[in-house]
Design a protein around this motif. Structure first.
Motif, PDB file in Angstrom:
ATOM      1  N   TYR A 197       0.839  -1.189   0.000  1.00  0.00           N
ATOM      2  CA  TYR A 197       0.000   0.000   0.000  1.00  0.00           C
ATOM      3  C   TYR A 197       0.879   1.247   0.000  1.00  0.00           C
ATOM      4  CZ  TYR A 197      -4.203  -2.754   0.747  1.00  0.00           C
ATOM      5  OH  TYR A 197      -5.249  -3.633   0.588  1.00  0.00           O
ATOM      6  N   TYR A 198       0.514   2.184  -0.871  1.00  0.00           N
ATOM      7  CA  TYR A 198       1.271   3.419  -1.024  1.00  0.00           C
ATOM      8  C   TYR A 198       0.354   4.624  -0.820  1.00  0.00           C
ATOM      9  CZ  TYR A 198       4.553   0.413  -3.622  1.00  0.00           C
ATOM     10  OH  TYR A 198       5.425  -0.567  -4.007  1.00  0.00           O
ATOM     11  N   CYS A 199       0.855   5.622  -0.138  1.00  0.00           N
ATOM     12  CA  CYS A 199       0.126   6.880  -0.150  1.00  0.00           C
ATOM     13  C   CYS A 199       0.734   7.754  -1.237  1.00  0.00           C
ATOM     14  CB  CYS A 199       0.126   7.568   1.206  1.00  0.00           C
ATOM     15  SG  CYS A 199       1.723   8.051   1.837  1.00  0.00           S
ATOM     16  N   HIS A 200      -0.080   8.651  -1.740  1.00  0.00           N
ATOM     17  CA  HIS A 200       0.311   9.495  -2.873  1.00  0.00           C
ATOM     18  C   HIS A 200      -0.226  10.900  -2.669  1.00  0.00           C
ATOM     19  CE1 HIS A 200      -0.403  11.093  -7.070  1.00  0.00           C
ATOM     20  NE2 HIS A 200       0.901  10.831  -7.085  1.00  0.00           N
ATOM     21  N   ASN A 201       0.599  11.863  -2.999  1.00  0.00           N
ATOM     22  CA  ASN A 201       0.189  13.255  -2.970  1.00  0.00           C
ATOM     23  C   ASN A 201       0.205  13.777  -4.402  1.00  0.00           C
ATOM     24  OD1 ASN A 201       0.615  16.228  -2.942  1.00  0.00           O
ATOM     25  ND2 ASN A 201       0.393  15.908  -0.743  1.00  0.00           N
ATOM     26  N   ARG A 202      -0.987  14.039  -4.932  1.00  0.00           N
ATOM     27  CA  ARG A 202      -1.039  14.409  -6.350  1.00  0.00           C
ATOM     28  C   ARG A 202      -0.694  15.877  -6.594  1.00  0.00           C
ATOM     29  NH1 ARG A 202      -6.528  14.155  -4.985  1.00  0.00           N
ATOM     30  NH2 ARG A 202      -7.774  15.979  -5.567  1.00  0.00           N
ATOM     31  N   LEU A 203      -0.655  16.672  -5.529  1.00  0.00           N
ATOM     32  CA  LEU A 203      -0.221  18.064  -5.712  1.00  0.00           C
ATOM     33  C   LEU A 203       1.248  18.110  -6.115  1.00  0.00           C
ATOM     34  CD1 LEU A 203      -0.895  21.093  -5.488  1.00  0.00           C
ATOM     35  CD2 LEU A 203      -0.193  20.960  -3.080  1.00  0.00           C
ATOM     36  N   TYR A 204       2.038  17.246  -5.476  1.00  0.00           N
ATOM     37  CA  TYR A 204       3.467  17.194  -5.764  1.00  0.00           C
ATOM     38  C   TYR A 204       3.855  15.954  -6.559  1.00  0.00           C
ATOM     39  CZ  TYR A 204       3.680  20.863  -2.247  1.00  0.00           C
ATOM     40  OH  TYR A 204       3.489  22.024  -1.535  1.00  0.00           O
ATOM     41  N   ASP A 205       2.886  15.068  -6.782  1.00  0.00           N
ATOM     42  CA  ASP A 205       3.118  13.802  -7.470  1.00  0.00           C
ATOM     43  C   ASP A 205       4.273  13.039  -6.826  1.00  0.00           C
ATOM     44  OD1 ASP A 205       3.949  12.589 -10.814  1.00  0.00           O
ATOM     45  OD2 ASP A 205       2.698  11.709  -9.222  1.00  0.00           O
ATOM     46  N   ILE A 206       4.131  12.794  -5.537  1.00  0.00           N
ATOM     47  CA  ILE A 206       5.136  12.009  -4.827  1.00  0.00           C
ATOM     48  C   ILE A 206       4.454  10.834  -4.145  1.00  0.00           C
ATOM     49  CG2 ILE A 206       6.748  13.917  -4.476  1.00  0.00           C
ATOM     50  CD1 ILE A 206       5.695  14.037  -1.588  1.00  0.00           C
ATOM     51  N   TRP A 207       5.278   9.789  -3.902  1.00  0.00           N
ATOM     52  CA  TRP A 207       4.774   8.552  -3.315  1.00  0.00           C
ATOM     53  C   TRP A 207       5.485   8.247  -2.014  1.00  0.00           C
ATOM     54  CZ3 TRP A 207       0.856   5.797  -5.691  1.00  0.00           C
ATOM     55  CH2 TRP A 207       0.548   6.154  -7.010  1.00  0.00           C
ATOM     56  N   GLY A 208       4.770   7.584  -1.130  1.00  0.00           N
ATOM     57  CA  GLY A 208       5.412   7.040   0.048  1.00  0.00           C
ATOM     58  C   GLY A 208       6.226   5.817  -0.321  1.00  0.00           C
ATOM     59  N   GLN A 209       6.910   5.269   0.659  1.00  0.00           N
ATOM     60  CA  GLN A 209       7.803   4.148   0.396  1.00  0.00           C
ATOM     61  C   GLN A 209       7.060   2.822   0.272  1.00  0.00           C
ATOM     62  OE1 GLN A 209       7.192   5.367   3.362  1.00  0.00           O
ATOM     63  NE2 GLN A 209       7.333   3.759   4.931  1.00  0.00           N
ATOM     64  N   GLY A 210       5.810   2.805   0.669  1.00  0.00           N
ATOM     65  CA  GLY A 210       5.006   1.593   0.610  1.00  0.00           C
ATOM     66  C   GLY A 210       5.074   0.801   1.904  1.00  0.00           C
ATOM     67  N   THR A 211       3.976   0.154   2.229  1.00  0.00           N
ATOM     68  CA  THR A 211       3.921  -0.700   3.406  1.00  0.00           C
ATOM     69  C   THR A 211       3.153  -1.971   3.049  1.00  0.00           C
ATOM     70  OG1 THR A 211       3.355  -0.782   5.772  1.00  0.00           O
ATOM     71  CG2 THR A 211       1.837   0.412   4.342  1.00  0.00           C
ATOM     72  N   GLN A 212       3.703  -3.103   3.462  1.00  0.00           N
ATOM     73  CA  GLN A 212       3.117  -4.393   3.087  1.00  0.00           C
ATOM     74  C   GLN A 212       1.940  -4.735   3.980  1.00  0.00           C
ATOM     75  OE1 GLN A 212       4.093  -6.711   0.553  1.00  0.00           O
ATOM     76  NE2 GLN A 212       2.173  -7.711   1.153  1.00  0.00           N
ATOM     77  N   VAL A 213       0.855  -5.125   3.353  1.00  0.00           N
ATOM     78  CA  VAL A 213      -0.308  -5.653   4.060  1.00  0.00           C
ATOM     79  C   VAL A 213      -0.536  -7.069   3.556  1.00  0.00           C
ATOM     80  CG1 VAL A 213      -2.808  -5.483   4.373  1.00  0.00           C
ATOM     81  CG2 VAL A 213      -1.389  -3.416   4.431  1.00  0.00           C
ATOM     82  N   THR A 214      -0.540  -8.022   4.473  1.00  0.00           N
ATOM     83  CA  THR A 214      -0.759  -9.421   4.125  1.00  0.00           C
ATOM     84  C   THR A 214      -1.928  -9.952   4.931  1.00  0.00           C
ATOM     85  OG1 THR A 214       1.598  -9.732   3.675  1.00  0.00           O
ATOM     86  CG2 THR A 214       0.265 -11.711   3.972  1.00  0.00           C
ATOM     87  N   VAL A 215      -2.907 -10.487   4.231  1.00  0.00           N
ATOM     88  CA  VAL A 215      -4.101 -11.021   4.875  1.00  0.00           C
ATOM     89  C   VAL A 215      -4.130 -12.531   4.633  1.00  0.00           C
ATOM     90  CG1 VAL A 215      -6.600 -10.892   5.095  1.00  0.00           C
ATOM     91  CG2 VAL A 215      -5.295  -8.854   4.396  1.00  0.00           C
ATOM     92  N   SER A 216      -4.072 -13.278   5.709  1.00  0.00           N
ATOM     93  CA  SER A 216      -4.071 -14.738   5.590  1.00  0.00           C
ATOM     94  C   SER A 216      -5.495 -15.282   5.674  1.00  0.00           C
ATOM     95  CB  SER A 216      -3.211 -15.348   6.684  1.00  0.00           C
ATOM     96  OG  SER A 216      -3.752 -15.055   7.956  1.00  0.00           O
ATOM     97  N   SER A 217      -5.717 -16.386   4.985  1.00  0.00           N
ATOM     98  CA  SER A 217      -7.065 -16.981   4.970  1.00  0.00           C
ATOM     99  C   SER A 217      -7.231 -17.981   6.095  1.00  0.00           C
ATOM    100  CB  SER A 217      -7.309 -17.657   3.634  1.00  0.00           C
ATOM    101  OG  SER A 217      -6.320 -18.618   3.385  1.00  0.00           O
TER     102      SER A 217
END
Length: 117
Positions: free
Chosen positions: A97-117
């Motif tokens: 999952y990444y957050c994004h700021n479209r005013l500056y068009d920049i991205w966060g570094q990302g964070t892993q989300v894992t959902v097990s069944s």
């Protein structure tokens, strides 16, 4: 220099919850009104999860159909931080999952989300 720092990912069982945070530093204090969350699963394109739709403090939020009713984007203007509350998680929500700021068009570094069944 504008930076986005994410936190809050992890491993959770199906049906569980997680809350992601994205703190913005630098830039305009109004840039929080241009924030959104995206995700990218292995082998798939990055897709929009939720985003504030207008550059104002009262801007509404749009959600991907797959997360409507389960995910909520919120913000704390004082902390210049946006959150993604994710409930009733499913294995198909597994992604970076990444957050994004479209005013500056920049991205966060990302964070892993894992959902097990």
């Amino acid at each position: 220099q504008v930076q986005l720092v994410e936190s809050g990912g992890g491993l959770v069982q199906a049906g569980g919850s997680l809350r992601l945070s994205c703190a913005a530093s630098g830039g305009s204090i109004f840039s929080i009104n241009y924030m959104g969350w995206y995700r990218q699963a292995p082998g798939k394109q990055r897709e929009l999860v939720a985003a504030i739709t207008s550059g104002s403090s009262s801007g509404r939020t749009t959600y991907a159909d797959s997360v409507k009713g389960r995910f909520t984007l919120s913000r704390d203007n004082a902390k210049n931080t946006v959150y993604l509350q994710m409930n009733s998680l499913k294995p198909e929500d597994t992604a970076v999952y990444y957050c994004h700021n479209r005013l500056y068009d920049i991205w966060g570094q990302g964070t892993q989300v894992t959902v097990s069944s």
